[in-house]
Scaffold this motif. Structure first.
Motif, PDB file in Angstrom:
ATOM      1  N   THR A  52     -24.738 -25.743 -47.356  1.00  0.00           N
ATOM      2  CA  THR A  52     -25.281 -27.017 -47.851  1.00  0.00           C
ATOM      3  C   THR A  52     -24.890 -27.208 -49.314  1.00  0.00           C
ATOM      4  O   THR A  52     -24.480 -26.268 -49.996  1.00  0.00           O
ATOM      5  CB  THR A  52     -26.820 -27.047 -47.770  1.00  0.00           C
ATOM      6  OG1 THR A  52     -27.322 -25.996 -48.611  1.00  0.00           O
ATOM      7  CG2 THR A  52     -27.321 -26.846 -46.356  1.00  0.00           C
ATOM      8  N   ARG A  53     -25.100 -28.423 -49.790  1.00  0.00           N
ATOM      9  CA  ARG A  53     -24.801 -28.700 -51.200  1.00  0.00           C
ATOM     10  C   ARG A  53     -25.661 -27.815 -52.110  1.00  0.00           C
ATOM     11  O   ARG A  53     -25.181 -27.317 -53.115  1.00  0.00           O
ATOM     12  CB  ARG A  53     -25.094 -30.162 -51.513  1.00  0.00           C
ATOM     13  CG  ARG A  53     -24.230 -31.106 -50.746  1.00  0.00           C
ATOM     14  CD  ARG A  53     -24.820 -32.491 -50.784  1.00  0.00           C
ATOM     15  NE  ARG A  53     -24.472 -33.212 -51.996  1.00  0.00           N
ATOM     16  CZ  ARG A  53     -25.170 -34.217 -52.487  1.00  0.00           C
ATOM     17  NH1 ARG A  53     -26.299 -34.596 -51.917  1.00  0.00           N
ATOM     18  NH2 ARG A  53     -24.775 -34.850 -53.561  1.00  0.00           N
ATOM     19  N   SER A  54     -26.920 -27.632 -51.741  1.00  0.00           N
ATOM     20  CA  SER A  54     -27.771 -26.836 -52.637  1.00  0.00           C
ATOM     21  C   SER A  54     -27.386 -25.358 -52.590  1.00  0.00           C
ATOM     22  O   SER A  54     -27.467 -24.667 -53.603  1.00  0.00           O
ATOM     23  CB  SER A  54     -29.252 -27.062 -52.367  1.00  0.00           C
ATOM     24  OG  SER A  54     -29.557 -26.723 -51.059  1.00  0.00           O
ATOM     25  N   GLU A  55     -26.915 -24.881 -51.441  1.00  0.00           N
ATOM     26  CA  GLU A  55     -26.431 -23.485 -51.398  1.00  0.00           C
ATOM     27  C   GLU A  55     -25.179 -23.309 -52.268  1.00  0.00           C
ATOM     28  O   GLU A  55     -25.034 -22.313 -52.974  1.00  0.00           O
ATOM     29  CB  GLU A  55     -26.120 -23.073 -49.952  1.00  0.00           C
ATOM     30  CG  GLU A  55     -27.370 -22.811 -49.137  1.00  0.00           C
ATOM     31  CD  GLU A  55     -27.103 -22.695 -47.635  1.00  0.00           C
ATOM     32  OE1 GLU A  55     -27.928 -22.077 -46.958  1.00  0.00           O
ATOM     33  OE2 GLU A  55     -26.086 -23.229 -47.132  1.00  0.00           O
ATOM     34  N   TYR A  56     -24.276 -24.294 -52.203  1.00  0.00           N
ATOM     35  CA  TYR A  56     -23.096 -24.227 -53.079  1.00  0.00           C
ATOM     36  C   TYR A  56     -23.516 -24.289 -54.542  1.00  0.00           C
ATOM     37  O   TYR A  56     -22.962 -23.584 -55.385  1.00  0.00           O
ATOM     38  CB  TYR A  56     -22.124 -25.371 -52.771  1.00  0.00           C
ATOM     39  CG  TYR A  56     -21.227 -25.118 -51.585  1.00  0.00           C
ATOM     40  CD1 TYR A  56     -20.365 -24.014 -51.557  1.00  0.00           C
ATOM     41  CD2 TYR A  56     -21.205 -25.975 -50.491  1.00  0.00           C
ATOM     42  CE1 TYR A  56     -19.529 -23.781 -50.465  1.00  0.00           C
ATOM     43  CE2 TYR A  56     -20.378 -25.749 -49.403  1.00  0.00           C
ATOM     44  CZ  TYR A  56     -19.534 -24.654 -49.393  1.00  0.00           C
ATOM     45  OH  TYR A  56     -18.714 -24.418 -48.326  1.00  0.00           O
ATOM     46  N   ALA A  57     -24.497 -25.155 -54.845  1.00  0.00           N
ATOM     47  CA  ALA A  57     -24.944 -25.298 -56.233  1.00  0.00           C
ATOM     48  C   ALA A  57     -25.512 -23.971 -56.754  1.00  0.00           C
ATOM     49  O   ALA A  57     -25.201 -23.545 -57.871  1.00  0.00           O
ATOM     50  CB  ALA A  57     -25.988 -26.404 -56.332  1.00  0.00           C
ATOM     51  N   GLU A  58     -26.296 -23.290 -55.909  1.00  0.00           N
ATOM     52  CA  GLU A  58     -26.862 -21.990 -56.316  1.00  0.00           C
ATOM     53  C   GLU A  58     -25.765 -20.968 -56.547  1.00  0.00           C
ATOM     54  O   GLU A  58     -25.775 -20.219 -57.521  1.00  0.00           O
ATOM     55  CB  GLU A  58     -27.796 -21.455 -55.226  1.00  0.00           C
ATOM     56  CG  GLU A  58     -29.195 -22.011 -55.296  1.00  0.00           C
ATOM     57  CD  GLU A  58     -30.003 -21.658 -54.052  1.00  0.00           C
ATOM     58  OE1 GLU A  58     -29.831 -20.538 -53.519  1.00  0.00           O
ATOM     59  OE2 GLU A  58     -30.792 -22.521 -53.605  1.00  0.00           O
ATOM     60  N   GLU A  66     -23.746 -21.573 -65.524  1.00  0.00           N
ATOM     61  CA  GLU A  66     -24.146 -22.935 -65.919  1.00  0.00           C
ATOM     62  C   GLU A  66     -25.066 -23.443 -64.816  1.00  0.00           C
ATOM     63  O   GLU A  66     -24.890 -23.066 -63.660  1.00  0.00           O
ATOM     64  CB  GLU A  66     -22.936 -23.880 -65.937  1.00  0.00           C
ATOM     65  CG  GLU A  66     -21.889 -23.576 -66.950  1.00  0.00           C
ATOM     66  CD  GLU A  66     -22.303 -23.979 -68.351  1.00  0.00           C
ATOM     67  OE1 GLU A  66     -23.140 -24.905 -68.482  1.00  0.00           O
ATOM     68  OE2 GLU A  66     -21.804 -23.368 -69.305  1.00  0.00           O
ATOM     69  N   THR A  67     -26.013 -24.322 -65.146  1.00  0.00           N
ATOM     70  CA  THR A  67     -26.855 -24.887 -64.102  1.00  0.00           C
ATOM     71  C   THR A  67     -26.089 -25.986 -63.391  1.00  0.00           C
ATOM     72  O   THR A  67     -25.787 -27.023 -63.981  1.00  0.00           O
ATOM     73  CB  THR A  67     -28.165 -25.442 -64.695  1.00  0.00           C
ATOM     74  OG1 THR A  67     -28.745 -24.395 -65.461  1.00  0.00           O
ATOM     75  CG2 THR A  67     -29.116 -25.877 -63.603  1.00  0.00           C
ATOM     76  N   ILE A  68     -25.743 -25.744 -62.160  1.00  0.00           N
ATOM     77  CA  ILE A  68     -24.997 -26.722 -61.372  1.00  0.00           C
ATOM     78  C   ILE A  68     -25.982 -27.384 -60.413  1.00  0.00           C
ATOM     79  O   ILE A  68     -26.683 -26.693 -59.671  1.00  0.00           O
ATOM     80  CB  ILE A  68     -23.867 -26.045 -60.561  1.00  0.00           C
ATOM     81  CG1 ILE A  68     -22.998 -25.154 -61.456  1.00  0.00           C
ATOM     82  CG2 ILE A  68     -23.046 -27.091 -59.804  1.00  0.00           C
ATOM     83  CD1 ILE A  68     -22.263 -25.861 -62.547  1.00  0.00           C
ATOM     84  N   SER A  69     -26.029 -28.720 -60.436  1.00  0.00           N
ATOM     85  CA  SER A  69     -26.977 -29.403 -59.543  1.00  0.00           C
ATOM     86  C   SER A  69     -26.278 -29.773 -58.244  1.00  0.00           C
ATOM     87  O   SER A  69     -25.056 -29.963 -58.216  1.00  0.00           O
ATOM     88  CB  SER A  69     -27.544 -30.642 -60.242  1.00  0.00           C
ATOM     89  OG  SER A  69     -27.040 -31.806 -59.661  1.00  0.00           O
TER      90      SER A  69
END
Ligand SMILES: [Mg+2]
Length: 267
Positions: A52-58, A66-69
């Protein structure tokens, strides 16, 4: 090259650029970390729908420091969810794909139909992405949905293979080829690169114009082709699959690693 161009927005591929399989490409990551100190917007745009997008962001947050959203990630799974919502509204969908695809579809308000009961023709749409647990039974379900139910056929992407550290692995395109062969149908739409659909999503949502964009990717047949179709500049980085597949294309820049971009761009 005469003069240096200023790009405001980077559209960066993941597999073969930030990592290859489990191996992080630190020489590229080092350059990316420098980019975050400049006034440049970075989006990661991947054909890979398995996460998911949030798994990639983590994962990116861990690697880059860096904090990636998740707002800065576009996957072909997210693109499928968006496309279906825009074209069909909230829909009931058959899926061949992993959790990353299923969850993105659900997040966009869609419901997943049971592909084990295809003959009931519950849904009008079949979405196919990479599924590393695909079985004959699932393929049979998809085949019936395409032939008996005449469902619309949406492909997340048609990548033939994915880079791994010293070999390649079959991609979503190989699963789609199976279904094309059995059903005699082709996907009605392919959302992943080389379609510029995902790049256009970013442009629409963040009001970005073409001249500000630089695409960075490792594949001629997807990243660079999509950049060409959209009419934006591109970088082919040779840390991924293009070298393995001996692909040839004409990106604006070709580099061995992103570190080499330091001399070419005025970042
Ligand atoms: Mg790639």
């Amino acid at each position: 090259m005469s003069g240096r161009k200023q790009y405001r927005v980077l559209l960066i591929d993941l597999d073969g650029v930030v990592w290859v399989g489990d191996h992080v490409l630190w020489e590229n990551v080092e350059w990316l970390r420098r980019v975050y100190r400049k006034h440049i917007e970075v989006f990661y745009v991947t054909n890979n729908s398995t996460m998911t997008r949030s798994e990639y962001a983590e994962k990116l947050t861990r690697i880059l420091g860096e904090t990636i959203s998740s707002a800065s990630i576009v996957t072909s799974g997210y693109a499928a969810g968006r496309y279906i919502r825009e074209e069909y509204g909230r829909a009931l969908v058959y899926v061949i794909g992993e959790e990353g695809l299923v969850q993105e579809l659900v997040r966009e308000g869609h419901t997943i139909a049971n592909i084990a009961e295809p003959h009931r023709c519950q849904a009008d749409i079949l979405v196919v992405g990479l599924d590393r647990h695909v079985t004959y039974q699932k393929l049979l379900g998809a085949h019936i949905v395409l032939t008996k139910c005449r469902a619309d056929f949406i492909a997340t992407n048609t990548d033939n293979a994915l880079p791994s550290q010293d070999y390649t692995a079959p991609g979503a395109g190989a699963i789609i080829a199976f279904l094309e062969r059995s059903s005699g149908r082709k996907p009605d739409i392919i959302l992943g690169k080389p379609s510029p659909f995902m790049y256009k999503l970013v442009m629409r949502e963040y009001n970005v114009s073409k001249r500000d964009i630089l695409v960075i990717g490792d594949r001629c047949d997807t990243d660079i082709k999509a950049a060409e179709k959209l009419g934006v500049d591109s970088v082919l980085v040779k840390t991924g699959i293009s070298a393995m597949l001996r692909q040839k294309c004409h990106p604006t820049y070709t580099v061995n690693t992103l570190r080499d971009l330091g001399d070419l761009l005025s970042f």
